[in-house]
Design a protein around this motif. Structure first.
Motif, mmCIF file in Angstrom:
data_model
loop_
_atom_site.group_PDB
_atom_site.id
_atom_site.type_symbol
_atom_site.label_atom_id
_atom_site.label_comp_id
_atom_site.label_asym_id
_atom_site.label_seq_id
_atom_site.Cartn_x
_atom_site.Cartn_y
_atom_site.Cartn_z
ATOM 1 N N PRO A 120 0.815 -1.220 0.000
ATOM 2 C CA PRO A 120 0.000 0.000 0.000
ATOM 3 C C PRO A 120 0.849 1.270 0.000
ATOM 4 C CG PRO A 120 0.182 -0.790 2.242
ATOM 5 C CD PRO A 120 0.990 -1.749 1.375
ATOM 6 N N VAL A 121 2.168 1.117 -0.057
ATOM 7 C CA VAL A 121 3.081 2.254 0.064
ATOM 8 C C VAL A 121 3.579 2.686 -1.310
ATOM 9 C CG1 VAL A 121 5.264 3.083 1.049
ATOM 10 C CG2 VAL A 121 3.804 1.517 2.360
ATOM 11 N N SER A 122 3.535 3.969 -1.571
ATOM 12 C CA SER A 122 4.048 4.494 -2.833
ATOM 13 C C SER A 122 4.869 5.750 -2.562
ATOM 14 C CB SER A 122 2.911 4.810 -3.810
ATOM 15 O OG SER A 122 2.044 5.787 -3.269
ATOM 16 N N ASN A 139 9.081 15.182 -15.257
ATOM 17 C CA ASN A 139 9.332 13.738 -15.164
ATOM 18 C C ASN A 139 8.810 13.164 -13.839
ATOM 19 O OD1 ASN A 139 10.679 13.837 -17.665
ATOM 20 N ND2 ASN A 139 12.626 14.317 -16.674
ATOM 21 N N GLU A 140 7.602 13.579 -13.463
ATOM 22 C CA GLU A 140 7.018 13.094 -12.210
ATOM 23 C C GLU A 140 6.533 11.657 -12.368
ATOM 24 O OE1 GLU A 140 4.902 16.067 -9.559
ATOM 25 O OE2 GLU A 140 4.462 16.912 -11.525
ATOM 26 N N ILE A 141 6.940 10.798 -11.458
ATOM 27 C CA ILE A 141 6.525 9.402 -11.485
ATOM 28 C C ILE A 141 6.040 8.981 -10.103
ATOM 29 C CG2 ILE A 141 8.090 8.769 -13.355
ATOM 30 C CD1 ILE A 141 9.942 7.524 -11.280
ATOM 31 N N VAL A 142 5.229 7.931 -10.073
ATOM 32 C CA VAL A 142 4.770 7.318 -8.829
ATOM 33 C C VAL A 142 5.218 5.869 -8.839
ATOM 34 C CG1 VAL A 142 2.779 6.677 -7.429
ATOM 35 C CG2 VAL A 142 2.781 8.856 -8.667
ATOM 36 N N VAL A 161 15.842 1.566 -2.113
ATOM 37 C CA VAL A 161 14.431 1.403 -2.469
ATOM 38 C C VAL A 161 14.292 0.341 -3.553
ATOM 39 C CG1 VAL A 161 12.347 2.560 -3.301
ATOM 40 C CG2 VAL A 161 14.046 3.857 -1.999
ATOM 41 N N THR A 162 13.388 -0.614 -3.356
ATOM 42 C CA THR A 162 12.990 -1.511 -4.441
ATOM 43 C C THR A 162 11.499 -1.323 -4.679
ATOM 44 O OG1 THR A 162 12.525 -3.407 -2.986
ATOM 45 C CG2 THR A 162 14.761 -3.203 -3.856
ATOM 46 N N VAL A 163 11.098 -1.347 -5.932
ATOM 47 C CA VAL A 163 9.715 -1.024 -6.281
ATOM 48 C C VAL A 163 9.065 -2.165 -7.060
ATOM 49 C CG1 VAL A 163 10.263 1.429 -6.321
ATOM 50 C CG2 VAL A 163 10.329 0.131 -8.449
ATOM 51 N N ALA A 164 7.740 -2.222 -6.972
ATOM 52 C CA ALA A 164 6.976 -3.224 -7.717
ATOM 53 C C ALA A 164 6.539 -2.690 -9.069
ATOM 54 C CB ALA A 164 5.753 -3.650 -6.910
ATOM 55 N N SER A 165 6.298 -1.370 -9.128
ATOM 56 C CA SER A 165 5.821 -0.777 -10.378
ATOM 57 C C SER A 165 6.129 0.705 -10.383
ATOM 58 C CB SER A 165 4.308 -0.996 -10.544
ATOM 59 O OG SER A 165 3.597 -0.338 -9.501
ATOM 60 N N VAL A 166 6.217 1.260 -11.580
ATOM 61 C CA VAL A 166 6.469 2.696 -11.761
ATOM 62 C C VAL A 166 5.625 3.187 -12.924
ATOM 63 C CG1 VAL A 166 8.170 4.457 -12.363
ATOM 64 C CG2 VAL A 166 8.839 2.540 -10.921
ATOM 65 N N LYS A 167 4.965 4.325 -12.759
ATOM 66 C CA LYS A 167 4.250 4.926 -13.879
ATOM 67 C C LYS A 167 4.244 6.434 -13.743
ATOM 68 C CE LYS A 167 -0.251 3.848 -11.769
ATOM 69 N NZ LYS A 167 -1.523 3.114 -12.026
ATOM 70 N N ASN A 168 4.006 7.099 -14.851
ATOM 71 C CA ASN A 168 3.921 8.551 -14.829
ATOM 72 C C ASN A 168 2.786 8.983 -13.908
ATOM 73 O OD1 ASN A 168 6.017 8.772 -16.663
ATOM 74 N ND2 ASN A 168 4.639 8.768 -18.441
ATOM 75 N N LYS A 169 2.967 10.112 -13.245
ATOM 76 C CA LYS A 169 1.975 10.576 -12.282
ATOM 77 C C LYS A 169 0.602 10.745 -12.933
ATOM 78 C CE LYS A 169 1.151 14.185 -8.854
ATOM 79 N NZ LYS A 169 1.670 15.422 -8.228
ATOM 80 N N GLY A 185 8.746 -1.328 -13.529
ATOM 81 C CA GLY A 185 9.294 -1.386 -12.183
ATOM 82 C C GLY A 185 10.488 -2.312 -12.084
ATOM 83 N N LEU A 186 10.467 -3.409 -12.816
ATOM 84 C CA LEU A 186 11.590 -4.341 -12.802
ATOM 85 C C LEU A 186 12.852 -3.669 -13.308
ATOM 86 C CD1 LEU A 186 9.825 -7.555 -14.192
ATOM 87 C CD2 LEU A 186 10.375 -7.017 -11.801
ATOM 88 N N ALA A 187 12.717 -2.849 -14.338
ATOM 89 C CA ALA A 187 13.881 -2.158 -14.900
ATOM 90 C C ALA A 187 14.346 -1.030 -13.985
ATOM 91 C CB ALA A 187 13.542 -1.612 -16.281
#
Length: 239
Positions: A120-122, A139-142, A161-169, A185-187
């Motif tokens: 639930p954390v972003s 270049n805002e991303i979440v 920090v490791t992330v599950a997913s990344v997308k533009n805001k 997110g993997l990349a």
């Protein structure tokens, strides 16, 4: 999430949405140890509905780099927010060494995707550039966060920090957008450099791990001087 203003190099505003019933609680703790090392795993969960958001004030960063930005430069990727939305399940994982009967915490990991439940954390990340006569976020991303890691090491204190997913805001929340975000997110995990954090916050997280390891009933975080005065404060954690 009181540790956020502790680790932030900039002022932080913290808020919860009206009517929020969100809460966090510790479920259990397990310890394994040998003559030379120890590992502690503490299970916790977020319950209820609502959200909590910590927003970093990037104004001081802009002022410090105003000349470079005005000349066409960029601040590089900056942490702009950390949010917890809804419920979830996580663990605090503590690893350390034992020498001459003295325990030293070497690493503390906050894992937010335990039990195969989506984190639930972003976090919000952005760059600051000077464009058309004003400083702008670009270049805002979440990024949905799986783990935050604090490690005892030489040099400036860092948070990995490791992330599950990344997308533009501005991206949507449909199936295709989420699929693309997961692949991205993997990349991104290969590209996100550890973020520099305040020494007092980094040390507090390692001390927090020490309290879990020792079986302490409570832990008191130091006062977060970067927490803006209109934000709610809570410094005690009860295990």
């Amino acid at each position: 999430m009181y540790f956020v203003p502790l680790i932030s190099p900039e002022p932080v505003s913290s808020s919860t949405n009206p009517g929020s019933t969100q809460a966090a609680r510790v479920l259990s703790a397990r310890r394994k140890s040998t003559a030379h090392s120890f590992v502690v795993t503490c299970d916790f969960e977020f319950t209820g509905n609502g959200s909590q958001q910590s927003i970093l004030d990037l104004g001081p960063t802009i002022r410090r780099h105003a000349r470079e930005l005005s000349a066409g430069g960029s601040t590089g990727r900056q942490l702009s927010s950390i949010s917890v939305n809804g419920s979830g399940s996580g663990t605090v994982e503590v690893e350390g060494t034992v020498s001459n009967n003295v325990e030293t915490v070497r690493e503390v990991r906050l894992r937010f995707n335990a039990r195969h439940i989506t984190s639930p954390v972003s976090i919000g990340l952005c760059e600051i550039r000077y464009h058309e006569g004003e400083f702008q976020r670009v270049n805002e991303i979440v990024a949905r966060v799986n783990t935050l890691t604090f490690r005892r090491a030489p040099g400036p204190p860092k948070m990995e920090v490791t992330v599950a997913s990344v997308k533009n805001k501005a991206a949507g929340d449909g199936l295709w957008q989420n699929l693309k975000a997961s692949v991205k997110g993997l990349a991104v995990n290969l590209l996100i450099d550890p973020l520099t954090v305040e020494a007092i916050g980094h040390r507090a997280m390692l001390d927090f791990g020490g309290a879990l390891s020792s079986g302490a009933a409570t832990f008191t975080f130091p006062r977060a001087t970067n927490l803006k005065s209109n934000s709610p404060t809570s410094t005690d954690v009860v295990f």
